[in-house]
Design a protein around this motif. Structure first.
Motif, mmCIF file in Angstrom:
data_model
loop_
_atom_site.group_PDB
_atom_site.id
_atom_site.type_symbol
_atom_site.label_atom_id
_atom_site.label_comp_id
_atom_site.label_asym_id
_atom_site.label_seq_id
_atom_site.Cartn_x
_atom_site.Cartn_y
_atom_site.Cartn_z
ATOM 1 N N ALA A 94 0.856 -1.182 0.000
ATOM 2 C CA ALA A 94 0.000 0.000 0.000
ATOM 3 C C ALA A 94 0.891 1.230 0.000
ATOM 4 N N THR A 95 0.405 2.309 -0.631
ATOM 5 C CA THR A 95 1.126 3.574 -0.677
ATOM 6 C C THR A 95 0.189 4.675 -0.214
ATOM 7 N N LEU A 96 0.671 5.554 0.670
ATOM 8 C CA LEU A 96 -0.133 6.645 1.200
ATOM 9 C C LEU A 96 0.623 7.960 1.054
ATOM 10 N N ASN A 97 -0.036 8.974 0.513
ATOM 11 C CA ASN A 97 0.533 10.320 0.434
ATOM 12 C C ASN A 97 0.314 10.980 1.792
ATOM 13 N N THR A 98 1.392 11.276 2.494
ATOM 14 C CA THR A 98 1.298 11.905 3.815
ATOM 15 C C THR A 98 1.547 13.412 3.756
ATOM 16 N N GLY A 99 1.762 13.947 2.573
ATOM 17 C CA GLY A 99 2.066 15.361 2.427
ATOM 18 C C GLY A 99 0.858 16.196 2.065
ATOM 19 N N TRP A 100 1.090 17.490 1.898
ATOM 20 C CA TRP A 100 0.015 18.425 1.561
ATOM 21 C C TRP A 100 -0.154 18.579 0.048
ATOM 22 N N ALA A 101 0.836 18.150 -0.725
ATOM 23 C CA ALA A 101 0.805 18.280 -2.184
ATOM 24 C C ALA A 101 0.623 16.902 -2.824
ATOM 25 N N PRO A 102 0.210 16.862 -4.093
ATOM 26 C CA PRO A 102 0.120 15.567 -4.769
ATOM 27 C C PRO A 102 1.461 14.848 -4.754
ATOM 28 N N MET A 103 1.396 13.544 -4.638
ATOM 29 C CA MET A 103 2.583 12.682 -4.695
ATOM 30 C C MET A 103 2.602 12.055 -6.082
ATOM 31 N N ARG A 104 3.740 12.166 -6.775
ATOM 32 C CA ARG A 104 3.868 11.617 -8.130
ATOM 33 C C ARG A 104 4.857 10.473 -8.132
ATOM 34 N N LEU A 105 4.453 9.375 -8.781
ATOM 35 C CA LEU A 105 5.290 8.188 -8.873
ATOM 36 C C LEU A 105 5.290 7.654 -10.298
ATOM 37 N N VAL A 106 6.392 7.069 -10.715
ATOM 38 C CA VAL A 106 6.431 6.274 -11.933
ATOM 39 C C VAL A 106 6.116 4.857 -11.498
ATOM 40 N N ALA A 107 5.258 4.176 -12.259
ATOM 41 C CA ALA A 107 4.891 2.785 -11.950
ATOM 42 C C ALA A 107 5.171 1.913 -13.164
ATOM 43 N N ILE A 108 5.729 0.725 -12.889
ATOM 44 C CA ILE A 108 5.983 -0.265 -13.935
ATOM 45 C C ILE A 108 5.389 -1.586 -13.470
ATOM 46 N N TYR A 109 4.601 -2.215 -14.331
ATOM 47 C CA TYR A 109 4.126 -3.582 -14.112
ATOM 48 C C TYR A 109 4.831 -4.473 -15.117
ATOM 49 N N ASN A 110 5.333 -5.609 -14.623
ATOM 50 C CA ASN A 110 5.990 -6.572 -15.491
ATOM 51 C C ASN A 110 5.495 -7.971 -15.143
ATOM 52 N N PRO A 111 4.765 -8.642 -16.025
ATOM 53 C CA PRO A 111 4.282 -8.163 -17.309
ATOM 54 C C PRO A 111 3.124 -7.192 -17.133
ATOM 55 N N GLY A 112 2.874 -6.414 -18.158
ATOM 56 C CA GLY A 112 1.796 -5.441 -18.110
ATOM 57 C C GLY A 112 0.506 -5.985 -18.693
ATOM 58 N N GLY A 113 -0.561 -5.234 -18.484
ATOM 59 C CA GLY A 113 -1.848 -5.548 -19.082
ATOM 60 C C GLY A 113 -2.917 -5.943 -18.094
ATOM 61 N N ALA A 114 -2.727 -7.032 -17.396
ATOM 62 C CA ALA A 114 -3.763 -7.561 -16.499
ATOM 63 C C ALA A 114 -4.052 -6.631 -15.333
ATOM 64 N N GLU A 115 -3.029 -6.028 -14.774
ATOM 65 C CA GLU A 115 -3.224 -5.184 -13.583
ATOM 66 C C GLU A 115 -3.989 -3.900 -13.928
ATOM 67 N N GLU A 116 -3.729 -3.338 -15.091
ATOM 68 C CA GLU A 116 -4.472 -2.144 -15.504
ATOM 69 C C GLU A 116 -5.939 -2.483 -15.756
ATOM 70 N N ARG A 117 -6.196 -3.652 -16.343
ATOM 71 C CA ARG A 117 -7.588 -4.081 -16.553
ATOM 72 C C ARG A 117 -8.296 -4.258 -15.215
ATOM 73 N N ALA A 118 -7.580 -4.751 -14.202
ATOM 74 C CA ALA A 118 -8.169 -4.900 -12.863
ATOM 75 C C ALA A 118 -8.486 -3.538 -12.255
ATOM 76 N N LEU A 119 -7.604 -2.554 -12.443
ATOM 77 C CA LEU A 119 -7.864 -1.199 -11.933
ATOM 78 C C LEU A 119 -9.158 -0.629 -12.527
ATOM 79 N N ALA A 120 -9.392 -0.907 -13.788
ATOM 80 C CA ALA A 120 -10.580 -0.382 -14.463
ATOM 81 C C ALA A 120 -11.872 -0.999 -13.935
ATOM 82 N N GLN A 121 -11.771 -2.065 -13.148
ATOM 83 C CA GLN A 121 -12.954 -2.712 -12.575
ATOM 84 C C GLN A 121 -13.296 -2.173 -11.187
ATOM 85 N N LEU A 122 -12.432 -1.315 -10.617
ATOM 86 C CA LEU A 122 -12.696 -0.786 -9.278
ATOM 87 C C LEU A 122 -13.924 0.119 -9.294
#
Length: 141
Positions: A94-122
């Motif tokens: 889990a990741t939590l932004n504890t600051g007052w400003a937006p937190m920006r991250l680069v994310a990589i999934y290996n392999p890609g595809g399935a995890e993004e499809r799962a996010l779209a089901q939330l």
């Protein structure tokens, strides 16, 4: 294989109650890609709840902001710009932004595809079409 230069405005943005994700490279949208590469924005005080990815490892690189990262149900630790987090396949995190400003991250999934499809089901998922800008509502506003 066709070489690709990705225009960020050519990609849709996934939005959630906690923030947004824009996937720049993905299988199915980038010729020859087998991983997914994108930017995550966590709104202040928000984050990804505890979850895991059964089919992919994840790498996070903190671009800006400050937060807490939990891995493998251990005590969370502080993360700052320049920190890299590797999440093995199947590990809860889990990741939590504890600051007052937006937190920006680069994310990589290996392999890609399935995890993004799962996010779209939330249940809080909404897509902002390519070329459009997500809007944010100020709390109490």
């Amino acid at each position: 294989m066709k070489l690709s230069q990705v225009d960020p405005h050519s990609r849709a943005t996934m939005t959630f109650d906690w923030g947004a994700v824009k996937w720049f490279v993905q299988p199915g949208t980038t010729p020859g890609a087998t991983l997914s590469f994108g930017e995550v924005v966590l709104n202040p005080g928000q984050g990804h709840d505890r979850h895991n990815h059964e089919t992919a490892e994840e790498v996070l690189y903190v671009l800006s902001g400050a937060g807490e990262q939990m891995l493998d149900d251990q005590e969370p630790f502080t993360v700052h710009p320049g920190d890299v987090i590797h999440v093995p396949k199947g590990m809860f995190h889990a990741t939590l932004n504890t600051g007052w400003a937006p937190m920006r991250l680069v994310a990589i999934y290996n392999p890609g595809g399935a995890e993004e499809r799962a996010l779209a089901q939330l249940p809080d998922f909404a897509e902002v079409p390519a070329g459009s800008v997500p809007t944010y509502v100020r709390p109490g506003g």
